[in-house]
Design a protein around this motif. Structure first.
Motif, PDB file in Angstrom:
ATOM      1  N   UNK A  37       1.043  -1.146   0.028  1.00  0.00           N
ATOM      2  CA  UNK A  37       0.029   0.201  -0.252  1.00  0.00           C
ATOM      3  C   UNK A  37       0.780   1.211  -0.040  1.00  0.00           C
ATOM      4  N   UNK A  38       2.011   1.171   0.666  1.00  0.00           N
ATOM      5  CA  UNK A  38       2.797   2.312   0.811  1.00  0.00           C
ATOM      6  C   UNK A  38       3.356   2.854  -0.624  1.00  0.00           C
ATOM      7  N   UNK A  39       3.740   1.667  -1.369  1.00  0.00           N
ATOM      8  CA  UNK A  39       4.221   1.939  -2.725  1.00  0.00           C
ATOM      9  C   UNK A  39       3.179   2.811  -3.429  1.00  0.00           C
ATOM     10  N   UNK A 188      17.687  -3.936  -5.030  1.00  0.00           N
ATOM     11  CA  UNK A 188      16.386  -4.496  -5.237  1.00  0.00           C
ATOM     12  C   UNK A 188      16.661  -6.145  -5.086  1.00  0.00           C
ATOM     13  N   UNK A 189      17.774  -6.761  -5.850  1.00  0.00           N
ATOM     14  CA  UNK A 189      17.765  -8.081  -5.809  1.00  0.00           C
ATOM     15  C   UNK A 189      17.936  -8.926  -4.466  1.00  0.00           C
ATOM     16  N   UNK A 190      18.795  -8.248  -3.508  1.00  0.00           N
ATOM     17  CA  UNK A 190      18.998  -8.872  -2.181  1.00  0.00           C
ATOM     18  C   UNK A 190      17.720  -8.798  -1.357  1.00  0.00           C
ATOM     19  N   UNK A 191      16.981  -7.828  -1.669  1.00  0.00           N
ATOM     20  CA  UNK A 191      15.657  -7.632  -1.049  1.00  0.00           C
ATOM     21  C   UNK A 191      14.589  -8.703  -1.385  1.00  0.00           C
ATOM     22  N   UNK A 218      17.059  -4.232   5.183  1.00  0.00           N
ATOM     23  CA  UNK A 218      18.265  -4.374   4.449  1.00  0.00           C
ATOM     24  C   UNK A 218      18.532  -3.668   3.080  1.00  0.00           C
ATOM     25  N   UNK A 219      17.292  -3.627   2.247  1.00  0.00           N
ATOM     26  CA  UNK A 219      17.335  -2.641   1.377  1.00  0.00           C
ATOM     27  C   UNK A 219      17.731  -1.401   1.354  1.00  0.00           C
ATOM     28  N   UNK A 220      16.885  -0.778   2.466  1.00  0.00           N
ATOM     29  CA  UNK A 220      17.256   0.743   2.815  1.00  0.00           C
ATOM     30  C   UNK A 220      18.740   1.020   3.320  1.00  0.00           C
ATOM     31  N   UNK A 221      19.122  -0.146   3.993  1.00  0.00           N
ATOM     32  CA  UNK A 221      20.671   0.305   4.568  1.00  0.00           C
ATOM     33  C   UNK A 221      21.481   0.287   3.225  1.00  0.00           C
ATOM     34  N   UNK A 222      21.440  -0.816   2.269  1.00  0.00           N
ATOM     35  CA  UNK A 222      22.181  -0.704   1.259  1.00  0.00           C
ATOM     36  C   UNK A 222      22.039   0.489   0.196  1.00  0.00           C
ATOM     37  N   UNK A 223      20.736   1.168   0.046  1.00  0.00           N
ATOM     38  CA  UNK A 223      20.656   2.173  -0.674  1.00  0.00           C
ATOM     39  C   UNK A 223      21.195   3.521   0.033  1.00  0.00           C
ATOM     40  N   UNK A 224      21.146   3.586   1.377  1.00  0.00           N
ATOM     41  CA  UNK A 224      21.851   4.850   1.946  1.00  0.00           C
ATOM     42  C   UNK A 224      23.359   4.855   1.999  1.00  0.00           C
ATOM     43  N   UNK A 225      23.824   3.493   2.236  1.00  0.00           N
ATOM     44  CA  UNK A 225      25.225   3.253   2.469  1.00  0.00           C
ATOM     45  C   UNK A 225      25.858   3.498   1.046  1.00  0.00           C
ATOM     46  N   UNK A 355       8.756  10.097   3.446  1.00  0.00           N
ATOM     47  CA  UNK A 355       9.033   8.567   3.301  1.00  0.00           C
ATOM     48  C   UNK A 355       9.460   8.437   2.155  1.00  0.00           C
ATOM     49  N   UNK A 356       9.100   9.031   0.908  1.00  0.00           N
ATOM     50  CA  UNK A 356       9.796   8.833  -0.282  1.00  0.00           C
ATOM     51  C   UNK A 356      10.994   9.109  -0.408  1.00  0.00           C
ATOM     52  N   UNK A 357      11.509  10.095   0.408  1.00  0.00           N
ATOM     53  CA  UNK A 357      12.950  10.543   0.477  1.00  0.00           C
ATOM     54  C   UNK A 357      13.726   9.754   1.382  1.00  0.00           C
ATOM     55  N   UNK A 358      13.074   8.834   2.331  1.00  0.00           N
ATOM     56  CA  UNK A 358      13.899   7.957   3.310  1.00  0.00           C
ATOM     57  C   UNK A 358      14.132   6.531   2.730  1.00  0.00           C
ATOM     58  N   UNK A 359      12.981   5.966   2.147  1.00  0.00           N
ATOM     59  CA  UNK A 359      12.874   4.344   1.857  1.00  0.00           C
ATOM     60  C   UNK A 359      13.217   4.563   0.344  1.00  0.00           C
ATOM     61  N   UNK A 360      14.318   3.795  -0.245  1.00  0.00           N
ATOM     62  CA  UNK A 360      14.685   3.557  -1.524  1.00  0.00           C
ATOM     63  C   UNK A 360      13.502   2.705  -2.231  1.00  0.00           C
ATOM     64  N   UNK A 361      13.088   3.145  -3.331  1.00  0.00           N
ATOM     65  CA  UNK A 361      11.948   2.244  -3.946  1.00  0.00           C
ATOM     66  C   UNK A 361      12.427   1.159  -4.363  1.00  0.00           C
ATOM     67  N   UNK A 362      13.566   0.896  -4.868  1.00  0.00           N
ATOM     68  CA  UNK A 362      13.967  -0.845  -5.207  1.00  0.00           C
ATOM     69  C   UNK A 362      13.900  -1.477  -3.928  1.00  0.00           C
ATOM     70  N   UNK A 363      13.762  -0.977  -2.516  1.00  0.00           N
ATOM     71  CA  UNK A 363      13.619  -1.697  -1.539  1.00  0.00           C
ATOM     72  C   UNK A 363      12.412  -2.181  -1.018  1.00  0.00           C
ATOM     73  N   UNK A 364      11.316  -1.440  -1.717  1.00  0.00           N
ATOM     74  CA  UNK A 364      10.094  -1.624  -1.333  1.00  0.00           C
ATOM     75  C   UNK A 364       9.414  -2.466  -2.546  1.00  0.00           C
ATOM     76  N   UNK A 365       9.595  -1.953  -3.907  1.00  0.00           N
ATOM     77  CA  UNK A 365       8.840  -2.764  -5.004  1.00  0.00           C
ATOM     78  C   UNK A 365       8.911  -4.344  -5.093  1.00  0.00           C
TER      79      UNK A 365
END
Length: 567
Positions: A37-39, A188-191, A218-225, A355-365
């Motif tokens: 729903x968030x996406x 995205x692939x690790x997620x 995990x996806x958010x951490x990879x995106x930020x790092x 939220x759109x700026x905090x959570x990487x989209x490839x980590x959610x979809x």
């Protein structure tokens, strides 16, 4: 160890059935559905602001709170419906139907309804009011569909309903997320791997930590790092937070209803789409073991769209594709309401810009791709092997609709259209554009019709096949399938093709070699199929599946439940 309570050999009296409000599986399903729903809410927020130019404070302060009200009320209703079904059938394995803003509708109301009015008038408020009127009409049509939907479900083969649902799921639900995953594959692939391992196998994380939460973290951490996200954008979004309480916007709705007639060309077929998709989703839930009353579902969907439009949301909510996925994840009756409440609170607090700026989209979809994989597989697993051909047939119109949309979007980005390029030039490039466009128009209904015809032919039930083809001809003639608009004689050549198909089927009844196989008329429940044809149940949910009742295949198993008001 599962928290679910199992029934002993002596059935517990229904009034005293120990039905838990929350299970460990609900936690998994909650995170999965919430991200789904968030996406969608992030997408509709961006479309409203960036495309239709509705001011930020109106989107975050009015539109999203209106959607939040519909989400809370709708998911509360579906939780209560699931608990009532569980008590009536005496089992604790019932999973509530998921509910949220409809994905196809959010794009249609933006690009087909609101954007043309904004471009013509330059007034985003007029575009918004038209969107509200359109959503209101969708709700009315769906509630009318509650009168005929149960009958349509009763006579439509399961392969047709699950096939067209799989077509929607594979194309409109899974393909875009798949592209977004591979566009940033290192996120995205690790997620995706975590989700597939957690939901499709019996592998457990230490401490039974929810799979969905771990995947997102995990996806958010990879995106930020990795530098995918931006701190300045987070800071800017934090300043744009707009807390809003839902307020009635009847004047905006009234303005839109005063100019309703131009909107009916899309509202009527999309309203029909809504109740046919809901019908397929209910059948999908029945195939997974939970037989809900279709009329109750349609009334709730229509009511949610009407309430949302009255408070200012042009995005009709609906029962989601994906019930089998959340059931396999262990979800029961609590996850859906929890998801609706959490997302609803985020809507009220105006947090979606942040939220759109905090959570990487490839980590959610990746959660959407998981749903697409599961629904696509279910369409083949929950029908007899011979009907797999009908499932593929029901997929085709939705594939064509998706393909033409991709072609149109690509041409629009290049500043042209298919008509300007010319059918001859497209044909020389191997693109049969006209045929794809005709096949894909009204894809959901067309998939139902085509899947039903093929199913009946495979069973050598040629009279029902001819009737289904005749219905297809009527739907073509009035423009609900294979036509660009709702009109009289909208697609006469295609209608004639369906009539000839019907005549061929009727002619086959005269052949001496035609014998209807005994017992082919009713769709067999999953438990009665040979082992090779039984649905594959993921290991994580095998225990709960053992106590689930066989999937119902006829509306007669559910019509004992009285039609319920979604209030």
């Amino acid at each position: 160890m599962s928290v679910d309570t199992t029934l002993s050999e002596s059935p517990t009296p229904l009034a005293r059935l120990p039905l838990p409000w929350w299970t460990r599986g609900d936690t998994n399903a909650f995170f999965g559905l919430s991200f789904n729903i968030l996406v969608n809410v992030l997408t509709l927020t961006t479309l409203s602001i960036a495309v239709v130019k509705i001011p930020n404070h109106d989107v975050l302060g009015t539109m999203l709170p209106a959607l939040g009200v519909a989400l809370v009320l709708g998911n509360l209703y579906y939780m209560l419906l699931a608990r009532r079904l569980a008590r009536r059938e005496g089992r604790t394995t019932v999973t509530a139907l998921p509910y949220g803003p409809s994905v196809p509708h959010m794009f249609i109301v933006v690009f087909v309804v609101m954007l043309p009015i904004f471009l013509k008038t330059g007034d985003p408020m007029k575009a918004w009011s038209a969107g509200l009127a359109w959503a209101f009409m969708i709700g009315v049509i769906v509630m009318i569909g509650a009168l005929v939907g149960p009958y349509i479900r009763r006579v439509t083969p399961r392969a047709a309903m699950l096939g067209t649902l799989a077509g929607i799921s594979i194309t409109f639900i899974a393909m875009r997320p798949a592209a977004q995953i591979w566009d940033a594959a290192w996120i995205g692939l690790p997620v995706l791997a975590i989700l597939l391992i957690g939901f499709f196998t019996d592998v457990k994380l230490p401490g039974n930590v929810p799979i969905g939460l771990v995947a997102l973290l995990v996806g958010t951490a990879i995106g930020w790092i990795g530098g995918y996200m931006s701190v300045p954008e987070v800071t800017k979004a934090a300043h744009d937070i707009a807390v809003g309480l839902p307020t009635l916007r009847l004047h905006l709705l009234g303005d839109g209803l005063a100019n309703l007639s131009p909107l009916l060309a899309t509202a009527i077929p999309l309203g029909v789409y809504n109740f046919t998709e809901a019908m397929s989703n209910v059948e999908s839930a029945a195939a997974a073991g939970d037989s809900y009353n279709l009329r109750s579902v349609l009334l709730a969907d229509g009511f949610g769209a009407i309430v949302g439009s009255a408070f200012g949301s042009p995005f009709p909510p609906a029962v989601y594709i994906g019930h089998p996925g959340w059931k396999d994840a262990g979800g029961r009756t609590g996850y859906s309401l929890a998801s609706g409440v959490v997302i609803g609170l985020m809507c009220l607090l105006g947090l979606f810009g942040l939220l759109a700026t905090v959570l990487p989209n490839p980590a959610i979809v990746p959660i959407l791709l998981y749903i697409g994989l599961l629904i696509g597989a279910q369409a083949f697993q929950a029908v007899p092997k011979i009907h797999a051909v009908a499932v593929v047939a029901a997929l085709l119109p939705n594939l064509a609709e998706w393909a033409t949309g991709q072609i149109d979007n690509a041409l629009a980005a290049a500043g042209t259209t298919a008509d300007k390029v010319g059918m001859s030039a497209l044909g020389q490039a191997g693109v049969v554009y006209d045929g794809l466009k005709i096949l894909g128009n009204g894809g959901v209904l067309a998939g139902l019709v085509l899947g039903a015809i093929v199913t009946f032919i495979l069973d050598k039930r040629f009279v029902p096949a001819a009737i289904a083809a005749g219905i297809g001809a009527v739907l073509c003639w009035v423009g609900l399938i294979h036509a660009t608009e709702v009109a009289w004689a909208a697609a006469p050549k295609v209608a004639l093709g369906y009539l000839f198909l019907a005549l061929i089927c009727l002619g086959c009844t005269l052949l001496p070699s035609v014998r209807t196989p005994a017992g082919s008329a009713p769709e067999p429940p999953a438990d009665s199929l040979p082992d090779a044809e039984k649905p594959v149940v993921p290991a994580e949910s095998a225990a709960s599946a053992e106590s689930a009742e066989p999937a119902a295949t006829a509306e007669s198993t559910t019509t004992t439940e009285p039609a319920a008001s979604p209030a």
